[in-house]
Design a protein around this motif. Structure first.
Motif, PDB file in Angstrom:
ATOM      1  N   UNK A  59       9.145   5.685 -24.689  1.00 19.78           N
ATOM      2  CA  UNK A  59       7.835   6.226 -24.295  1.00 19.78           C
ATOM      3  C   UNK A  59       6.826   5.107 -24.067  1.00 19.78           C
ATOM      4  N   UNK A  60       6.817   4.117 -24.962  1.00 18.96           N
ATOM      5  CA  UNK A  60       5.896   2.988 -24.797  1.00 18.96           C
ATOM      6  C   UNK A  60       6.288   2.160 -23.577  1.00 18.96           C
ATOM      7  N   UNK A  61       7.580   2.000 -23.355  1.00 18.17           N
ATOM      8  CA  UNK A  61       8.066   1.241 -22.196  1.00 18.17           C
ATOM      9  C   UNK A  61       7.619   1.906 -20.890  1.00 18.17           C
ATOM     10  N   UNK A  62       7.633   3.237 -20.864  1.00 14.89           N
ATOM     11  CA  UNK A  62       7.167   3.975 -19.682  1.00 14.89           C
ATOM     12  C   UNK A  62       5.692   3.659 -19.430  1.00 14.89           C
ATOM     13  N   UNK A  63       4.891   3.718 -20.494  1.00 12.11           N
ATOM     14  CA  UNK A  63       3.452   3.446 -20.358  1.00 12.11           C
ATOM     15  C   UNK A  63       3.212   2.009 -19.903  1.00 12.11           C
ATOM     16  N   UNK A  64       3.941   1.056 -20.501  1.00 14.87           N
ATOM     17  CA  UNK A  64       3.797  -0.355 -20.120  1.00 14.87           C
ATOM     18  C   UNK A  64       4.176  -0.539 -18.658  1.00 14.87           C
ATOM     19  N   UNK A  65       5.269   0.098 -18.237  1.00 13.47           N
ATOM     20  CA  UNK A  65       5.728  -0.025 -16.840  1.00 13.47           C
ATOM     21  C   UNK A  65       4.721   0.544 -15.857  1.00 13.47           C
ATOM     22  N   UNK A  66       4.120   1.666 -16.214  1.00  8.17           N
ATOM     23  CA  UNK A  66       3.187   2.329 -15.303  1.00  8.17           C
ATOM     24  C   UNK A  66       1.782   1.725 -15.333  1.00  8.17           C
ATOM     25  N   UNK A  67       1.500   0.891 -16.335  1.00  8.35           N
ATOM     26  CA  UNK A  67       0.151   0.318 -16.468  1.00  8.35           C
ATOM     27  C   UNK A  67      -0.255  -0.511 -15.250  1.00  8.35           C
ATOM     28  N   UNK A  68       0.679  -1.283 -14.680  1.00  8.16           N
ATOM     29  CA  UNK A  68       0.359  -2.091 -13.497  1.00  8.16           C
ATOM     30  C   UNK A  68       0.002  -1.241 -12.288  1.00  8.16           C
ATOM     31  N   UNK A  69       0.887  -0.277 -11.901  1.00  9.81           N
ATOM     32  CA  UNK A  69       0.538   0.595 -10.776  1.00  9.81           C
ATOM     33  C   UNK A  69      -0.730   1.418 -11.016  1.00  9.81           C
ATOM     34  N   UNK A  70      -0.977   1.809 -12.268  1.00 11.59           N
ATOM     35  CA  UNK A  70      -2.200   2.566 -12.561  1.00 11.59           C
ATOM     36  C   UNK A  70      -3.425   1.715 -12.231  1.00 11.59           C
ATOM     37  N   UNK A  71      -3.357   0.410 -12.539  1.00 13.22           N
ATOM     38  CA  UNK A  71      -4.451  -0.501 -12.185  1.00 13.22           C
ATOM     39  C   UNK A  71      -4.633  -0.508 -10.665  1.00 13.22           C
ATOM     40  N   UNK A  72      -3.510  -0.590  -9.915  1.00 14.38           N
ATOM     41  CA  UNK A  72      -3.608  -0.597  -8.450  1.00 14.38           C
ATOM     42  C   UNK A  72      -4.237   0.685  -7.921  1.00 14.38           C
ATOM     43  N   UNK A  73      -3.833   1.829  -8.461  1.00 13.34           N
ATOM     44  CA  UNK A  73      -4.402   3.089  -7.976  1.00 13.34           C
ATOM     45  C   UNK A  73      -5.871   3.228  -8.381  1.00 13.34           C
ATOM     46  N   UNK A  74      -6.252   2.658  -9.530  1.00  8.89           N
ATOM     47  CA  UNK A  74      -7.670   2.634  -9.916  1.00  8.89           C
ATOM     48  C   UNK A  74      -8.462   1.757  -8.940  1.00  8.89           C
ATOM     49  N   UNK A  75      -7.849   0.656  -8.489  1.00  8.29           N
ATOM     50  CA  UNK A  75      -8.509  -0.209  -7.505  1.00  8.29           C
ATOM     51  C   UNK A  75      -8.614   0.468  -6.133  1.00  8.29           C
ATOM     52  N   UNK A  76      -7.675   1.367  -5.821  1.00 10.77           N
ATOM     53  CA  UNK A  76      -7.788   2.166  -4.590  1.00 10.77           C
ATOM     54  C   UNK A  76      -9.051   3.023  -4.669  1.00 10.77           C
ATOM     55  N   UNK A  77      -9.256   3.652  -5.815  1.00 11.42           N
ATOM     56  CA  UNK A  77     -10.451   4.487  -6.002  1.00 11.42           C
ATOM     57  C   UNK A  77     -11.715   3.641  -5.897  1.00 11.42           C
ATOM     58  N   UNK A  78     -11.681   2.437  -6.506  1.00  9.06           N
ATOM     59  CA  UNK A  78     -12.819   1.525  -6.397  1.00  9.06           C
ATOM     60  C   UNK A  78     -13.060   1.141  -4.934  1.00  9.06           C
ATOM     61  N   UNK A  79     -11.986   0.895  -4.194  1.00  8.03           N
ATOM     62  CA  UNK A  79     -12.105   0.570  -2.769  1.00  8.03           C
ATOM     63  C   UNK A  79     -12.740   1.705  -1.974  1.00  8.03           C
ATOM     64  N   UNK A  80     -12.386   2.948  -2.336  1.00  6.22           N
ATOM     65  CA  UNK A  80     -12.981   4.115  -1.665  1.00  6.22           C
ATOM     66  C   UNK A  80     -14.480   4.181  -1.963  1.00  6.22           C
ATOM     67  N   UNK A  81     -14.822   3.970  -3.242  1.00  3.86           N
ATOM     68  CA  UNK A  81     -16.239   4.010  -3.635  1.00  3.86           C
ATOM     69  C   UNK A  81     -17.032   2.917  -2.924  1.00  3.86           C
ATOM     70  N   UNK A  82     -16.452   1.701  -2.866  1.00  4.54           N
ATOM     71  CA  UNK A  82     -17.146   0.565  -2.241  1.00  4.54           C
ATOM     72  C   UNK A  82     -16.980   0.509  -0.723  1.00  4.54           C
ATOM     73  N   UNK A  83     -16.154   1.417  -0.190  1.00  2.00           N
ATOM     74  CA  UNK A  83     -15.854   1.463   1.243  1.00  2.00           C
ATOM     75  C   UNK A  83     -15.254   0.134   1.727  1.00  2.00           C
ATOM     76  N   UNK A  84     -14.294  -0.373   0.950  1.00  2.00           N
ATOM     77  CA  UNK A  84     -13.587  -1.614   1.273  1.00  2.00           C
ATOM     78  C   UNK A  84     -12.149  -1.259   1.661  1.00  2.00           C
ATOM     79  N   UNK A  85     -11.908  -1.141   2.960  1.00  2.00           N
ATOM     80  CA  UNK A  85     -10.602  -0.707   3.451  1.00  2.00           C
ATOM     81  C   UNK A  85      -9.479  -1.655   3.040  1.00  2.00           C
ATOM     82  N   UNK A  86      -9.749  -2.966   3.030  1.00  2.00           N
ATOM     83  CA  UNK A  86      -8.697  -3.915   2.647  1.00  2.00           C
ATOM     84  C   UNK A  86      -8.290  -3.719   1.185  1.00  2.00           C
ATOM     85  N   UNK A  87      -9.244  -3.449   0.302  1.00  4.90           N
ATOM     86  CA  UNK A  87      -8.948  -3.197  -1.105  1.00  4.90           C
ATOM     87  C   UNK A  87      -8.105  -1.932  -1.254  1.00  4.90           C
TER      88      UNK A  87
END
Length: 196
Positions: free
Chosen positions: A80-108
């Motif tokens: 269970x912890x390994x799953x969370x650790x594995x998904x932590x990186x992609x979760x950061x990327x998807x959070x940055x997608x949301x930040x990119x939408x908020x900031x209107x930064x298409x490259x982000x």
């Protein structure tokens, strides 16, 4: 090259340096630095999750296929912890997608969407494969989980090749998905262990 930070050994392979150099030379300048920063934040996501679970990191290896984190052998990580650790990186990327939408930064948005989706693929040494393996381990013995994972990974690669060929034929130029399928196949053939 090997450096030490506190008690953690950090190994940086020549291949990792080559990939970074290639990216800086061939990706448009602003996007190369943004991509590098997003990759670093992705890896910090994994390291943060390990720290939350009180993991003792022995070494970090930066190679051609990504980052591998080795913990001190006495430290066991539950599936269970390994799953969370594995998904932590992609979760950061998807959070940055949301930040990119908020900031209107298409490259982000584009960079992090690509990084997040790529790392969620169930093949190679991706975070998605590690998470899927540990999810299967929760429901069956490890050996059986690995056999199931090989079938899923093989099926996914066939789908990737098929779509890559279709896109190449239709576009007459875009071979990026086909190149990704080849890259994933090489990783599957040469990998020795899963990389976080």
């Amino acid at each position: 090259m090997t450096i030490h930070i506190k008690n953690i050994k950090i190994n940086i392979s020549v291949y990792f340096a080559a990939v970074i150099t290639f990216a800086l030379l061939f990706i448009p300048s602003g996007n190369a630095l943004t991509t590098l920063l997003c990759c670093v934040l992705h890896e910090i996501g994994h390291l943060t999750a390990i720290a939350i679970f009180k993991g003792n990191i022995k070494s970090i290896t930066l190679g051609a296929y990504g980052m591998r984190i080795d913990t001190i052998q006495s430290y066991r990580i539950s599936p269970k912890k390994e799953i969370i650790i594995s998904l932590a990186g992609p979760i950061v990327n998807f959070a940055l997608v949301i930040l990119g939408i908020i900031l209107k930064k298409q490259s982000l948005i584009n960079i992090n969407l690509c990084l997040g989706i790529f790392n969620m693929m169930p093949t190679g040494t991706t975070d998605g494969q590690t998470a899927l393996l540990n999810t299967l381990i929760l429901h069956t013995e490890r050996q059986k989980a690995e056999k199931i994972l090989k079938k899923i990974s093989g099926t996914f690669l066939i789908l990737l090749y098929t779509l890559g060929i279709i896109i190449l034929i239709k576009s007459k130029l875009n071979f990026s998905l086909l190149a990704m399928a080849i890259y994933m196949t090489v990783i599957n053939i040469t990998k020795k262990e899963l990389i976080v």
